[in-house]
Design a protein around this motif. Structure first.
Motif, PDB file in Angstrom:
ATOM      1  N   GLY A  19       0.787  -1.218   0.000  1.00  0.00           N
ATOM      2  CA  GLY A  19       0.000   0.000   0.000  1.00  0.00           C
ATOM      3  C   GLY A  19       0.820   1.269   0.000  1.00  0.00           C
TER       4      GLY A  19
ATOM      5  N   GLU B  59       1.839   2.141 -10.328  1.00  0.00           N
ATOM      6  CA  GLU B  59       1.049   2.504  -9.148  1.00  0.00           C
ATOM      7  C   GLU B  59      -0.451   2.424  -9.431  1.00  0.00           C
TER       8      GLU B  59
ATOM      9  N   ARG C 283      -3.109  -0.317  -7.510  1.00  0.00           N
ATOM     10  CA  ARG C 283      -4.402   0.039  -6.910  1.00  0.00           C
ATOM     11  C   ARG C 283      -5.533  -0.786  -7.498  1.00  0.00           C
TER      12      ARG C 283
ATOM     13  N   PRO D  37      -6.897  -3.241  -4.202  1.00  0.00           N
ATOM     14  CA  PRO D  37      -7.570  -2.021  -3.729  1.00  0.00           C
ATOM     15  C   PRO D  37      -7.630  -1.908  -2.209  1.00  0.00           C
TER      16      PRO D  37
ATOM     17  N   TYR E 196      -4.917   0.152  -0.621  1.00  0.00           N
ATOM     18  CA  TYR E 196      -4.891   1.587  -0.895  1.00  0.00           C
ATOM     19  C   TYR E 196      -6.175   2.287  -0.470  1.00  0.00           C
TER      20      TYR E 196
ATOM     21  N   GLN F 243      -6.779   6.134   0.212  1.00  0.00           N
ATOM     22  CA  GLN F 243      -5.791   6.934  -0.514  1.00  0.00           C
ATOM     23  C   GLN F 243      -6.307   7.401  -1.874  1.00  0.00           C
ATOM     24  N   GLU F 244      -7.602   7.148  -2.136  1.00  0.00           N
ATOM     25  CA  GLU F 244      -8.146   7.447  -3.460  1.00  0.00           C
ATOM     26  C   GLU F 244      -7.949   8.896  -3.875  1.00  0.00           C
TER      27      GLU F 244
END
Length: 258
Positions: free
Chosen positions: A162, A232, A236, A240, A243, A246-247
């Motif tokens: 992540g 990267e 994601r 998912p 992360y 972190q969107e």
């Protein structure tokens, strides 16, 4: 149970690496580099096999069609680095011999490092950056001409699941200097084999191979940003959960020389 299995696999690696490495040292005096490479990759394949049955870790590869099919076509692989797992699995999975670019300190690891030093790899002194890059270009050019693919981890070291390290431009600079296309690879190894973690978890490690990116006439910084954006973004998509939250965060850092 995962802890017990992890200890068992660690013991299996330790027990098998010693005789295999000693045999490699002796065979290096008799065998050509390509044959010695296959012998050492067989040990890595044994660890991947053992991890499947002892740890429940399996591999899935997406994007095989993005690898060159011409046996003489050179390539520079730039891969995400979350774990030790990819250093075992990639030589086993890839259809061509790989030359890793790594810090020379790894050569001092008993048995494993000794055998590694007998292979056609590119080990560098990070304290001497200019000389290190010259070595990468000189050796990389020669290896690519012999049908060996060069592989580098742009982040330089393993990063937590992540997270994103700082993408260094060494791989892009090598590609521009040689005119060889780069192939980005996203890897979700942190899900099963976290960095610096003794206990491993069962699951599937996904290797997603991106389309080749031409390097001729490109600016290395621009090229690395394209590689970084693809890796990267693909990470994601593949993982998912890692992360989540972190969107909307813009965590991109500019690529730097290295």
């Amino acid at each position: 149970m995962n802890a017990l299995r992890s200890w068992a696999h660690l013991l299996f690696m330790a027990v098998t690496v010693m005789p295999w490495a000693l045999a490699a040292l002796g065979l290096s005096l008799l065998w050509p580099p390509r044959r010695l490479y296959r012998f050492c990759v067989a040990w890595a394949g044994l660890q991947v096999w053992a991890a499947r049955w002892m740890l429940g870790i399996r591999n899935e590869v997406i994007g095989w069609e993005n690898l060159p099919t011409d046996p003489h076509a050179p390539a520079i692989l730039l891969a995400k680095h979350q774990s030790t797992w990819e250093t075992f699995a990639l030589p086993v999975l890839m259809p061509r011999p790989l030359a890793f670019v790594f810090k020379r300190e790894l050569l001092y690891i008993p048995f494993f490092g000794w055998a590694l030093g007998r292979l056609e790899m590119i080990h560098i002194d990070r304290a001497k950056r200019t000389q290190a890059f010259q070595r990468v270009v000189e050796q990389g050019r020669a290896l690519l001409a012999r049908g060996v693919w060069v592989i580098m981890f742009p982040e330089g070291t393993r990063v937590p699941r992540g997270a994103k390290g700082q993408y260094k431009t060494g791989g892009a600079r090598l590609a521009v200097a040689t005119g060889v296309p780069v192939i980005p690879i996203a890897i979700t190894s942190g899900r099963c084999w976290p960095r610096r973690a003794l206990v491993k978890r069962p699951g599937t490690v996904v290797f997603s191979i991106g389309r080749p990116i031409p390097s001729a006439g490109r600016d290395p910084d621009e090229l690395m940003r394209e590689v970084e954006t693809w890796i990267e973004g693909e990470m994601r998509r593949l993982d998912p959960e890692a992360y989540r939250g972190q969107e909307h965060a813009d965590d991109r850092q500019p690529a730097s020389a290295g």
